[in-house]
Design a protein around this motif. Structure first.
Motif, PDB file in Angstrom:
ATOM      1  N   PHE A  63     -15.600   5.641   3.825  1.00 37.42           N
ATOM      2  CA  PHE A  63     -14.886   5.948   2.579  1.00 37.42           C
ATOM      3  C   PHE A  63     -13.416   5.591   2.770  1.00 37.42           C
ATOM      4  CE2 PHE A  63     -12.099   8.510   0.012  1.00 37.42           C
ATOM      5  CZ  PHE A  63     -12.675   8.445  -1.256  1.00 37.42           C
ATOM      6  N   ALA A  64     -12.849   4.935   1.773  1.00 36.50           N
ATOM      7  CA  ALA A  64     -11.406   4.647   1.785  1.00 36.50           C
ATOM      8  C   ALA A  64     -10.896   4.593   0.355  1.00 36.50           C
ATOM      9  CB  ALA A  64     -11.113   3.326   2.497  1.00 36.50           C
TER      10      ALA A  64
ATOM     11  N   ALA B 243      -1.922   2.924   6.504  1.00 28.02           N
ATOM     12  CA  ALA B 243      -1.384   3.949   5.597  1.00 28.02           C
ATOM     13  C   ALA B 243      -2.208   5.228   5.684  1.00 28.02           C
ATOM     14  CB  ALA B 243      -1.376   3.417   4.170  1.00 28.02           C
ATOM     15  N   ALA B 244      -3.523   5.084   5.861  1.00 28.55           N
ATOM     16  CA  ALA B 244      -4.378   6.261   5.993  1.00 28.55           C
ATOM     17  C   ALA B 244      -4.050   7.047   7.264  1.00 28.55           C
ATOM     18  CB  ALA B 244      -5.845   5.842   5.989  1.00 28.55           C
ATOM     19  N   ARG B 245      -3.762   6.341   8.335  1.00 27.76           N
ATOM     20  CA  ARG B 245      -3.403   7.020   9.594  1.00 27.76           C
ATOM     21  C   ARG B 245      -2.089   7.761   9.465  1.00 27.76           C
ATOM     22  NH1 ARG B 245      -5.716   2.260  11.757  1.00 27.76           N
ATOM     23  NH2 ARG B 245      -3.686   1.221  11.891  1.00 27.76           N
TER      24      ARG B 245
ATOM     25  N   ASP C 150      -6.060  -3.912   6.952  1.00 33.12           N
ATOM     26  CA  ASP C 150      -5.272  -3.275   8.017  1.00 33.12           C
ATOM     27  C   ASP C 150      -4.171  -2.374   7.431  1.00 33.12           C
ATOM     28  OD1 ASP C 150      -6.720  -4.377  10.050  1.00 33.12           O
ATOM     29  OD2 ASP C 150      -5.016  -5.362  11.025  1.00 33.12           O
ATOM     30  N   ASP C 151      -3.529  -2.845   6.370  1.00 34.28           N
ATOM     31  CA  ASP C 151      -2.448  -2.063   5.756  1.00 34.28           C
ATOM     32  C   ASP C 151      -2.990  -0.755   5.174  1.00 34.28           C
ATOM     33  OD1 ASP C 151      -0.673  -4.050   6.418  1.00 34.28           O
ATOM     34  OD2 ASP C 151      -0.570  -4.910   4.404  1.00 34.28           O
TER      35      ASP C 151
ATOM     36  N   VAL D 137       0.871  -1.177   0.000  1.00 37.06           N
ATOM     37  CA  VAL D 137       0.000   0.000   0.000  1.00 37.06           C
ATOM     38  C   VAL D 137       0.902   1.220   0.000  1.00 37.06           C
ATOM     39  CG1 VAL D 137      -1.801   1.281   1.217  1.00 37.06           C
ATOM     40  CG2 VAL D 137      -1.825  -1.233   1.235  1.00 37.06           C
ATOM     41  N   VAL D 138       0.877   1.978  -1.090  1.00 37.73           N
ATOM     42  CA  VAL D 138       1.761   3.127  -1.242  1.00 37.73           C
ATOM     43  C   VAL D 138       1.261   4.310  -0.423  1.00 37.73           C
ATOM     44  CG1 VAL D 138       2.780   4.751  -2.894  1.00 37.73           C
ATOM     45  CG2 VAL D 138       2.391   2.346  -3.557  1.00 37.73           C
ATOM     46  N   ALA D 139      -0.035   4.590  -0.504  1.00 38.87           N
ATOM     47  CA  ALA D 139      -0.646   5.692   0.234  1.00 38.87           C
ATOM     48  C   ALA D 139      -2.136   5.433   0.319  1.00 38.87           C
ATOM     49  CB  ALA D 139      -0.384   7.039  -0.453  1.00 38.87           C
ATOM     50  N   ALA D 140      -2.805   6.017   1.316  1.00 42.46           N
ATOM     51  CA  ALA D 140      -4.234   5.763   1.485  1.00 42.46           C
ATOM     52  C   ALA D 140      -4.900   6.906   2.230  1.00 42.46           C
ATOM     53  CB  ALA D 140      -4.456   4.455   2.237  1.00 42.46           C
TER      54      ALA D 140
END
Length: 334
Positions: A217-218, A331-333, A326-327, A199-202
């Protein structure tokens, strides 16, 4: 004729409907011994709808030697406890998605199945739709060439009334929001088709359309299994709800999977379509979909029990998809 396998349904909420219809279709292969609910009211309502013996006594069901396998349809927070008790009593288990509330609890559940030496499957039925199987075969055979990019979109809708039900959208009952509860089917299928290595970015958030604890939303930038780029967008805030969509760009062709319908377009001019009928549960009516894919999951599970092989979606496969959720959230956090 194949020997009938004795089965118990544990949990009689909305998820029991497609499973029960599927078990009626599979009557030549399965003997439904019991349908179990801890709620007497829910058990009585179920009794009026389906021709199976109904009880509120789980202990009696677990002790019944004619029950070889259990289909666990209880809330995610109880999957580990209920399934572990089934394993302890010598039952094979098919459990509804998601595997459990957390990866750690999911790992414990998978290990319990391994120690018991029982068949353990997870209901991620999108993998067994005819269009999904055709797309997987096309990728495996190299018909699309090398995958250069892939996209996943799940623009679903749930009204606030859905999240007003006790526990809906909470970490304590559901373990998460749109990623784990709704989009997990499409995310699991996407991962099984093209792989996700990173996961590069989220981004993840709760929009103003809902009052709930978890995300509705994700989105994410992904690195696929072969290093190619991928993107993901999932939501339950896209009124009135639209079919999930997977698109794959290959060096020899392009694939679009919308709901259960697949379109393949090859660079040499060939085209192929695998049609599907029915909705996908993308709107306010969460049970608005045919039960064909559920029937295929149960049939696969019964075959696995009969032969001792693994089902199509094992506990480890479901665990890998939950780790991806989870990944994305991690990444979102960040």
């Amino acid at each position: 004729m194949t020997r009938k396998i004795g089965v118990a349904i544990i949990g009689l909420g909305p998820a029991s409907l497609p499973h029960s219809h599927s078990l009626i279709d599979l009557a030549e292969r399965v003997d439904v011994r019991w349908a179990v609910s801890r709620s007497a009211e829910r058990a009585e309502a179920y009794r009026k709808q389906f021709p199976f013996a109904v009880t509120t006594d789980l202990e009696a069901v677990l002790a019944d030697p004619t029950v070889e396998a259990a289909i666990v349809l209880t809330p995610p927070s109880s999957h580990l406890d209920v399934s572990a008790r089934c394993f302890e009593n010598g039952k094979h288990v098919l459990v509804e998605k998601p595997l459990e509330l957390t990866v750690a609890r999911g790992e414990t559940l998978v290990e319990a199945a391994r120690r018991a030496g029982k068949v353990f499957g997870v209901v991620l039925q999108h993998r067994l739709r005819p269009a999904s199987l055709r797309l997987k075969a096309a990728l495996a055979a190299g018909e699309l060439g090398t995958v250069e990019a892939a996209f996943l979109s799940v623009p679903w809708w749930r009204p606030q009334a859905y999240y007003d039900e006790p526990g809906r959208g909470t970490l304590a009952r559901d373990g998460g929001g749109v990623l784990l509860t709704q989009a997990i089917h499409s995310l699991d299928l996407f991962r099984s088709l093209v792989g996700v290595s990173r996961v590069v970015a989220a981004q993840a958030r709760t929009t103003k359309l809902h009052r709930m604890e978890s995300e509705d939303f994700a989105s994410a930038l992904l690195e696929l299994g072969n290093g190619a780029p991928g993107t993901l967008m999932t939501t339950t805030a896209a009124y009135p709800g639209h079919p999930e969509r997977i698109e794959i760009i290959g060096t020899q062709g392009f694939a679009t999977l919308i709901g259960g319908t697949l379109s393949l377009s090859f660079l040499d001019g060939r085209k192929e379509v695998v049609e599907a009928e029915g909705s996908t549960g993308s709107g306010a009516n969460i049970m608005d979909f045919p039960h064909d894919a559920h029937r295929a999951v149960i049939a696969d599970f019964l075959e696995a029990v009969s032969t001792g092989r693994d089902p199509v979606v094992t506990g480890n496969e479901a665990l890998a998809s939950q780790r991806l959720v989870d990944d994305i959230l991690a990444a979102a956090r960040r």
